[in-house]
Design an enzyme around this catalytic site. Structure first.
Site, PDB file in Angstrom:
ATOM      1  N   GLU A   1       0.863  -1.175   0.000  1.00  0.00           N
ATOM      2  CA  GLU A   1       0.000   0.000   0.000  1.00  0.00           C
ATOM      3  C   GLU A   1       0.898   1.223   0.000  1.00  0.00           C
ATOM      4  OE1 GLU A   1      -4.113  -0.614   1.978  1.00  0.00           O
ATOM      5  OE2 GLU A   1      -2.669   0.190   3.396  1.00  0.00           O
TER       6      GLU A   1
ATOM      7  N   TYR B   1       7.715   1.290  -7.885  1.00  0.00           N
ATOM      8  CA  TYR B   1       6.886   0.087  -7.970  1.00  0.00           C
ATOM      9  C   TYR B   1       6.383  -0.162  -9.391  1.00  0.00           C
ATOM     10  CZ  TYR B   1       6.917   0.696  -2.901  1.00  0.00           C
ATOM     11  OH  TYR B   1       7.311   0.853  -1.585  1.00  0.00           O
TER      12      TYR B   1
HETATM   13  C1  COA Z   1      10.973   5.206  -2.985  1.00  0.00           C
HETATM   14  C2  COA Z   1      12.452   4.997  -2.694  1.00  0.00           C
HETATM   15  C3  COA Z   1      12.601   3.720  -1.840  1.00  0.00           C
HETATM   16  C4  COA Z   1      13.207   4.810  -4.019  1.00  0.00           C
HETATM   17  O1  COA Z   1      14.541   4.443  -3.688  1.00  0.00           O
HETATM   18  P1  COA Z   1      15.772   4.693  -4.678  1.00  0.00           P
HETATM   19  O2  COA Z   1      16.907   3.887  -4.148  1.00  0.00           O
HETATM   20  O3  COA Z   1      15.989   6.144  -4.873  1.00  0.00           O
HETATM   21  O4  COA Z   1      15.208   4.052  -6.045  1.00  0.00           O
HETATM   22  P2  COA Z   1      16.011   3.762  -7.386  1.00  0.00           P
HETATM   23  O5  COA Z   1      17.202   4.631  -7.530  1.00  0.00           O
HETATM   24  O6  COA Z   1      16.228   2.287  -7.493  1.00  0.00           O
HETATM   25  O7  COA Z   1      14.941   4.226  -8.478  1.00  0.00           O
HETATM   26  C5  COA Z   1      14.102   3.259  -9.092  1.00  0.00           C
HETATM   27  C6  COA Z   1      12.974   3.957  -9.811  1.00  0.00           C
HETATM   28  O8  COA Z   1      12.091   4.582  -8.878  1.00  0.00           O
HETATM   29  C7  COA Z   1      11.549   5.764  -9.468  1.00  0.00           C
HETATM   30  N1  COA Z   1      11.983   6.942  -8.700  1.00  0.00           N
HETATM   31  C8  COA Z   1      12.898   6.985  -7.718  1.00  0.00           C
HETATM   32  N2  COA Z   1      13.007   8.246  -7.240  1.00  0.00           N
HETATM   33  C9  COA Z   1      12.139   8.996  -7.936  1.00  0.00           C
HETATM   34  C10 COA Z   1      11.786  10.370  -7.916  1.00  0.00           C
HETATM   35  N3  COA Z   1      12.367  11.227  -7.046  1.00  0.00           N
HETATM   36  N4  COA Z   1      10.836  10.807  -8.787  1.00  0.00           N
HETATM   37  C11 COA Z   1      10.237   9.945  -9.637  1.00  0.00           C
HETATM   38  N5  COA Z   1      10.541   8.627  -9.740  1.00  0.00           N
HETATM   39  C12 COA Z   1      11.477   8.161  -8.887  1.00  0.00           C
HETATM   40  C13 COA Z   1      12.104   5.821 -10.893  1.00  0.00           C
HETATM   41  O9  COA Z   1      11.228   5.085 -11.733  1.00  0.00           O
HETATM   42  C14 COA Z   1      13.412   5.076 -10.734  1.00  0.00           C
HETATM   43  O10 COA Z   1      13.920   4.569 -11.920  1.00  0.00           O
HETATM   44  P3  COA Z   1      14.938   5.485 -12.796  1.00  0.00           P
HETATM   45  O11 COA Z   1      16.010   5.971 -11.853  1.00  0.00           O
HETATM   46  O12 COA Z   1      15.441   4.542 -13.835  1.00  0.00           O
HETATM   47  O13 COA Z   1      14.098   6.610 -13.331  1.00  0.00           O
HETATM   48  C15 COA Z   1      13.077   6.223  -1.971  1.00  0.00           C
HETATM   49  O14 COA Z   1      12.733   7.392  -2.687  1.00  0.00           O
HETATM   50  C16 COA Z   1      12.642   6.374  -0.524  1.00  0.00           C
HETATM   51  O15 COA Z   1      13.234   5.778   0.378  1.00  0.00           O
HETATM   52  N6  COA Z   1      11.593   7.210  -0.256  1.00  0.00           N
HETATM   53  C17 COA Z   1      11.129   7.494   1.122  1.00  0.00           C
HETATM   54  C18 COA Z   1      10.531   6.272   1.771  1.00  0.00           C
HETATM   55  C19 COA Z   1       9.372   5.725   0.945  1.00  0.00           C
HETATM   56  O16 COA Z   1       8.555   6.463   0.409  1.00  0.00           O
HETATM   57  N7  COA Z   1       9.292   4.362   0.879  1.00  0.00           N
HETATM   58  C20 COA Z   1       8.282   3.687   0.088  1.00  0.00           C
HETATM   59  C21 COA Z   1       6.972   3.632   0.762  1.00  0.00           C
HETATM   60  S1  COA Z   1       6.900   2.345   1.990  1.00  0.00           S
END
Ligand code: COA
Length: 165
Positions: free
Chosen positions: A121, A133
């Site tokens: 979720e 996701y």
């Molecule tokens: C969501 C989260 C886990 C992504 O982690 P990350 O290590 O930066 O992710 P990745 O570098 O592997 O990115 C994978 C994909 O996610 C998406 N993404 C990541 N950051 C993004 C941003 N700021 N804006 C839009 N898309 C984004 C993109 O599709 C990306 O692929 P791309 O780099 O080829 O465009 C991180 O932003 C986070 O920890 N957020 C706060 C906590 C949270 O919201 N957790 C999830 C809910 S439980």
């Protein structure tokens, strides 16, 4: 901390994965506190994480860069499904593919545990997580209107996403 560490290389980042035990609940909670915006009240406390790990079939995955914990996921299996309850990448290590690697690991571990579906979720306004996701192949299969209540009192929908394993 228990389990056999697995090494993986991603660009300049050498990531070491390890199974988190009850002793790592505080570490995961600190990472969550740093990663989640307080406005949305999404971070779990160490007590909540430890409580989950002490009940049912649940697990904590932690990715380390050198000795620094930089990414984690908290999961629970129920019958033939796994729920990804909480995950985050340290703000210093975002947009380097760690989130992608985390989802791939959670999916593989869920498959190994006999699950046929991974679901979660997410807050409808969480563009980063939705991007992560969707890129991993999750499809939207439900919405809970006003499920999240922010510190400022706003209501935000929750979106349910699922990935067939
Ligand atoms: C969501 C989260 C886990 C992504 O982690 P990350 O290590 O930066 O992710 P990745 O570098 O592997 O990115 C994978 C994909 O996610 C998406 N993404 C990541 N950051 C993004 C941003 N700021 N804006 C839009 N898309 C984004 C993109 O599709 C990306 O692929 P791309 O780099 O080829 O465009 C991180 O932003 C986070 O920890 N957020 C706060 C906590 C949270 O919201 N957790 C999830 C809910 S439980």
């Amino acid at each position: 901390m228990s389990g056999r560490p697995i090494l993986s290389l991603h660009e300049d980042i050498a990531l070491r994965w390890a199974d988190g035990g009850l002793d790592d609940a505080l570490l995961a909670a600190r990472l969550a506190e740093e990663a989640f915006e307080p406005e949305y009240r999404e971070a779990w406390t160490a007590g909540q994480i430890a409580g989950l790990l002490g009940s049912g079939e649940s697990w904590l995955d932690i990715g380390y860069r050198a000795e620094e914990p930089v990414v984690f996921a908290l999961c629970r299996k129920a019958v033939d499904e796994v729920e990804l309850l909480l995950c985050a990448t340290s703000p210093r290590w975002r947009r380097r593919g760690l989130g992608n690697e985390l989802i791939a690991r959670v999916a593989a571990q869920s498959r190994n545990r006999g699950a046929g579906r991974l679901f979660l979720e997410v807050r409808a306004s969480n563009a980063e997580a939705l991007g992560l996701y969707r890129k991993a192949g999750f499809c939207e299969n439900g919405r809970r209107p006003g499920y999240y209540r922010t510190v400022s009192g706003d209501s935000i929908d929750a979106i349910t996403l699922a990935l067939a394993l």
